[in-house]
Enzyme design. Structure first.
Site, mmCIF file in Angstrom:
data_model
loop_
_atom_site.group_PDB
_atom_site.id
_atom_site.type_symbol
_atom_site.label_atom_id
_atom_site.label_comp_id
_atom_site.label_asym_id
_atom_site.label_seq_id
_atom_site.Cartn_x
_atom_site.Cartn_y
_atom_site.Cartn_z
ATOM 1 N N VAL A 31 0.850 -1.189 0.000
ATOM 2 C CA VAL A 31 0.000 0.000 0.000
ATOM 3 C C VAL A 31 0.885 1.238 0.000
ATOM 4 O O VAL A 31 1.878 1.299 0.731
ATOM 5 C CB VAL A 31 -0.896 0.022 1.262
ATOM 6 C CG1 VAL A 31 -1.739 1.292 1.312
ATOM 7 C CG2 VAL A 31 -1.780 -1.213 1.313
ATOM 8 N N ALA A 44 17.969 8.931 -1.567
ATOM 9 C CA ALA A 44 19.261 8.514 -1.008
ATOM 10 C C ALA A 44 20.315 8.553 -2.100
ATOM 11 O O ALA A 44 20.121 8.001 -3.175
ATOM 12 C CB ALA A 44 19.142 7.120 -0.419
ATOM 13 N N HIS A 227 21.825 16.456 8.881
ATOM 14 C CA HIS A 227 22.872 16.317 7.874
ATOM 15 C C HIS A 227 23.615 17.644 7.782
ATOM 16 O O HIS A 227 22.984 18.693 7.656
ATOM 17 C CB HIS A 227 22.259 15.949 6.518
ATOM 18 C CG HIS A 227 23.255 15.369 5.571
ATOM 19 N ND1 HIS A 227 24.263 16.126 5.026
ATOM 20 C CD2 HIS A 227 23.425 14.113 5.100
ATOM 21 C CE1 HIS A 227 25.009 15.341 4.250
ATOM 22 N NE2 HIS A 227 24.514 14.119 4.277
ATOM 23 N N ARG A 243 32.064 15.272 0.257
ATOM 24 C CA ARG A 243 33.150 15.383 1.231
ATOM 25 C C ARG A 243 34.083 14.186 1.163
ATOM 26 O O ARG A 243 35.285 14.306 1.317
ATOM 27 C CB ARG A 243 32.575 15.523 2.644
ATOM 28 C CG ARG A 243 32.172 16.937 2.981
ATOM 29 C CD ARG A 243 31.487 16.990 4.329
ATOM 30 N NE ARG A 243 30.155 16.400 4.278
ATOM 31 C CZ ARG A 243 29.690 15.508 5.139
ATOM 32 N NH1 ARG A 243 30.456 15.091 6.130
ATOM 33 N NH2 ARG A 243 28.477 15.014 5.002
ATOM 34 N N TYR A 325 17.355 12.333 9.128
ATOM 35 C CA TYR A 325 17.027 10.925 9.359
ATOM 36 C C TYR A 325 16.653 10.747 10.823
ATOM 37 O O TYR A 325 17.302 11.309 11.709
ATOM 38 C CB TYR A 325 18.247 10.059 9.020
ATOM 39 C CG TYR A 325 17.976 8.570 9.079
ATOM 40 C CD1 TYR A 325 17.548 7.881 7.956
ATOM 41 C CD2 TYR A 325 18.130 7.868 10.268
ATOM 42 C CE1 TYR A 325 17.287 6.526 8.005
ATOM 43 C CE2 TYR A 325 17.872 6.502 10.330
ATOM 44 C CZ TYR A 325 17.457 5.836 9.195
ATOM 45 O OH TYR A 325 17.200 4.490 9.242
ATOM 46 N N ARG A 359 23.595 7.628 13.055
ATOM 47 C CA ARG A 359 23.680 6.709 11.929
ATOM 48 C C ARG A 359 24.865 7.047 11.033
ATOM 49 O O ARG A 359 25.126 8.216 10.765
ATOM 50 C CB ARG A 359 22.396 6.782 11.105
ATOM 51 C CG ARG A 359 22.409 5.933 9.864
ATOM 52 C CD ARG A 359 21.088 6.014 9.136
ATOM 53 N NE ARG A 359 20.872 7.282 8.464
ATOM 54 C CZ ARG A 359 21.351 7.581 7.243
ATOM 55 N NH1 ARG A 359 22.100 6.711 6.581
ATOM 56 N NH2 ARG A 359 21.094 8.743 6.691
ATOM 57 N N GLY A 361 26.518 7.212 7.346
ATOM 58 C CA GLY A 361 26.074 7.267 5.956
ATOM 59 C C GLY A 361 26.264 5.891 5.317
ATOM 60 O O GLY A 361 27.244 5.206 5.566
#
Lengths: 530, 233
Positions: A31, A44, A227, A243, A325, A359, A361
């Protein structure tokens, strides 16, 4: 309608789960509130981590992930995901993902916090290309899609999920969809920061909000990753790959002031503090050269020119950190099981504790694929009794939608939403302190009380996007309350959660914050706090 | 500055009208649409998500040409309308269900694949796999005016992407799937190539599919008419 497995959300986690459930011969319905490929996953850019470099190892991947998590990752989950990573890339390759290649192997680039080049990529379209490859395979395998249906609630009886209620956007009718198991793959809630978020419109966390209303536990909501390098005017993301390739971060005088390959939390703070002192901060990509930028980062150049009017080949790009995120989410174990029977979650909406307080990357796409597939498999094998009838929840939601059309609309919710997003960015963002957060919390609660005085101006039952935005705003108020409460109770700094009033890490808090609702009342605690 | 938007709501009489809105300068069209919705007209309906040109939600026609609203800078006097060919649901929101079905009909997915490819092999599918399924090409295609069952440009480009993928073993089956209502129906007008926001060239991909089909023994039915003159080539 009844199916074996219903998956809410058609991003990389949802489609990975769908393909795995389909392998087991189950009827699977995905769905989506839009169309299948219109998911945040497409945004992403940087890559998906797997230790494939000869100088890299699964152990190093595990160590980097654990270090970045600041003690809040689950070691079993980290070990599982990192050790499955090379197989996940092999699988993605075998079903058609057009990864960039180098020396005839999947190419690798280095992202922040990684000891080795570890991110497999497809130019700066990594998410897009994985997503579309999964979609193509779903078509091949006969996965059924239900588009333009917005998740309202999870139907639960005796702490066991029976299905979901959905708002059909074309008719504004509430439908129930019953299933043996339900997988939430609805994405994160980073867009609660509005214009201060890299996320697309839609990342408002309706899956988390629905799970919380259904009685599920949510965890670690205070950990929001900012970020460091989004475009200053539009919060459009400039990938970490820039970077990784050598782009510099400089201040107004053109001087460097931080390590560009530090983790995202450290860099965001360094940039935020510069900006707070009245300086401007720029990303300098000029040394990378036009040829490299065109080959590896074509999307970044296009977006910088459209939104900032700057060509990164020739000029400095003005940047600021933006919400990117949400590490926290619906509390799940390695199998994607929530605290409600037959309800599963994977991807950014879930917290399997892979990322902990920060997190890395390249680890989120990996989580979406590895844990998405695992969760899809477990959900497909799950057995549950579901009586086929019209549930009370469905009737209640039908009445709820009707009632929304009759609200007085004396307060404009869109103005309130914009106001709240600014408050959150400035007070529950990169740097936080108790007094300011308590102020934000009282504003959120005030807005909650005022919901009944808000409403919609568009009264059409046909594809009413204002109605959807209003429901999303309700979810925002429910979720941000939980997020701010979790942030207030963590009296320490750890990873992305930085408290000016408690700048040090304090291992009394080396524990997961948990929030849930009991009879509509928000409760909060820590799991395993000393 | 002012922009005009073609509004549509099937319950209203007339269902379609043009409405003019004042918007600030220096905005992408998507920012302008959001500005109108937030400050002037809550009933204006449009689709958007990523605002960075990868989700494929926000394609519309500006002055008759397909554009991604998030990648186009609004200009004074612009005329905005929904995509063509696809069914309009409300204002700028259109139906993608029927069009996305072309992917299934064209078998535009991997059939029998192995893993591993070289740098050069990856380059063969790199541009085609940049496709975001925004439907700009589909909307610009004149073939649909006379043949609604045409597979259309994005499905054919995606089929080509799998045919030339070195990992794909079932190339013949892919060609078989794009013969009927497919490659021979394209007029090679090149509209699709001109409007693609990702710089993909479906026209050239279709030409390549045609030449591959010939190698598999298929004959372009549009050329077979020459045989009736009794000429042998």
């Amino acid at each position: 309608m009844f199916v074996d497995v219903v998956i809410i959300g058609s991003g990389i986690a949802g489609l990975s789960a769908a393909l795995e459930a389909k392998v087991q011969g189950k009827s699977v319905v995905v769905v989506t509130k839009k169309y299948p490929i219109q998911a945040q996953s497409a945004m992403a850019q940087g890559g998906i981590n797997a230790s494939l470099d000869p100088k890299d190892s699964i152990q190093a991947h595990i160590e980097d992930t654990l270090r970045s998590s600041q003690g809040l990752a689950d070691e079993e989950v980290v070990e599982y995901v990192c050790s499955q990573a090379p197989k996940a890339i092999e699988w993605l390759d075998s079903i058609g993902t057009p990864f960039s290649r180098q020396d005839n192997r999947v190419a690798l680039r280095r992202l922040g916090g990684a000891k080795a080049p570890r991110a497999c990529y497809a130019q700066d379209y990594t998410g897009l290309k994985i997503l579309h490859t999964l979609f193509d395979n779903c078509i091949k395998e006969g996965v059924k899609f239900l588009s333009e249906k917005f998740l309202l609630n999870i139907i639960v009886e005796d702490n066991s999920a029976k299905g979901v209620t959905l708002l059909d956007l074309r008719s504004t009718k509430v439908e129930q969809l019953l299933a043996t198991s339900i997988v939430l793959a609805t994405g994160g809630f980073g867009k609660v920061y509005g214009a201060f978020s890299t996320n697309g419109f839609g990342s408002y966390g309706e899956g988390l909000a629905a799970a919380m209303r259904a009685g599920a536990k949510l965890s670690d909501l205070e950990f929001v990753q900012f970020h460091p390098t989004s475009l200053a005017k539009s919060a459009i993301l400039i990938s970490e790959a820039a970077r990784g390739a050598g782009a510099k971060i400089v201040d107004s005088k053109g001087e460097r002031f931080c390590d560009e390959l530090a983790t995202r939390d450290e860099l965001s703070r360094a940039i935020w503090q510069k900006l707070q002192s009245g300086e401007r901060v720029f990303l300098d990509m000029r040394e990378l050269g036009e040829e490299f930028i065109e080959k590896e980062l074509p999307q970044e150049r296009k977006l910088a020119m459209i939104y900032e009017g700057v060509d990164p080949v020739k000029d400095l790009l003005p940047i600021r950190p933006a919400a990117h995120y949400t590490m926290g989410g619906i509390d799940v174990d390695l199998d994607g099981k929530t605290s409600i029977k037959a309800l599963f979650a994977c991807g950014e909406c879930a917290n399997a504790k892979l990322h902990g307080a920060n997190r890395l990357g390249g680890n989120s796409l990996l989580e979406a694929v590895v844990l998405g597939r695992r969760t899809g498999g477990v959900a497909a094998a799950f057995e549950n009794e579901v009586v086929q009838k019209e549930y009370e929840r469905t009737k209640a939601d039908q009445n709820f939608i009707k009632a929304l059309f009759n609200l007085p609309n004396r307060i404009d919710f869109m103005e309130r939403q914009e106001f709240l997003s600014k408050l959150l960015y400035n007070n529950v963002g990169i740097e936080r302190e108790e007094l300011a957060m308590k102020g934000v919390l009282s504003v959120i609660r005030q807005h909650q009380r005022e919901l009944a005085f808000m409403g919609i101006r568009d009264k059409s039952p046909l594809y009413n996007t204002e109605l959807v935005q209003f429901i999303e705003y309700g979810n925002i108020l429910e979720l941000t309350e939980a997020m701010v409460v979790a942030a207030i109770q963590r009296n320490e700094s750890r990873g992305a959660h930085y408290r000016k009033d408690y700048p040090e890490q304090n291992d009394t808090y080396k524990a997961h914050s948990i929030v849930w609702k009991e009879d509509g009342v928000l409760c909060a605690d820590f799991k395993g706090k000393r | 500055m002012k922009i005009t938007i073609k509004r549509y709501h099937p319950h209203f009489d007339p269902p379609s009208i043009d409405m003019e809105y004042e918007v600030p300068e220096n905005m992408t069209l998507l920012e302008a649409l959001h500005h109108i919705k937030q400050t002037k007209d809550r009933t204006l309906s449009f689709a958007s998500m990523c605002r960075s040109g990868v989700c494929g939600s926000c394609a519309v026609k500006v002055n008759g040409k397909e554009q991604l609203a998030c990648e186009y800078r609004a200009q004074d006097g612009d005329y905005i309308e929904p995509l063509s060919v696809v069914e309009v649901i409300r204002d700028l929101i259109v139906d993608f269900n029927a069009s996305l079905d072309t992917l299934q009909r064209a078998s535009a997915y991997p059939l029998q694949m192995h893993s591993g490819m070289s740098e050069d092999e990856e380059r063969l599918v790199e541009r085609q796999s940049d496709c975001i399924l925004c439907h700009s090409c589909y909307s610009s295609c004149p073939v649909f005016e006379t043949k609604s069952s045409f597979l259309g440009p994005f499905a054919l480009t995606r089929a080509y992407r799998y045919v030339v993928d070195s990992r794909e073993e079932e190339k013949r089956a892919h060609i078989d799937a794009v013969i009927e209502n497919g490659i021979w129906d394209c007029t090679l007008c090149g509209n699709c190539t001109e409007v693609c926001p990702q710089g993909i060239d479906p026209k050239s991909d279709i030409l390549m599919l045609q030449s591959m089909a010939s190698r598999f023994g298929y004959v372009n039915p549009n050329l077979s008419g020459f045989g009736s003159f009794g000429l042998e080539f």
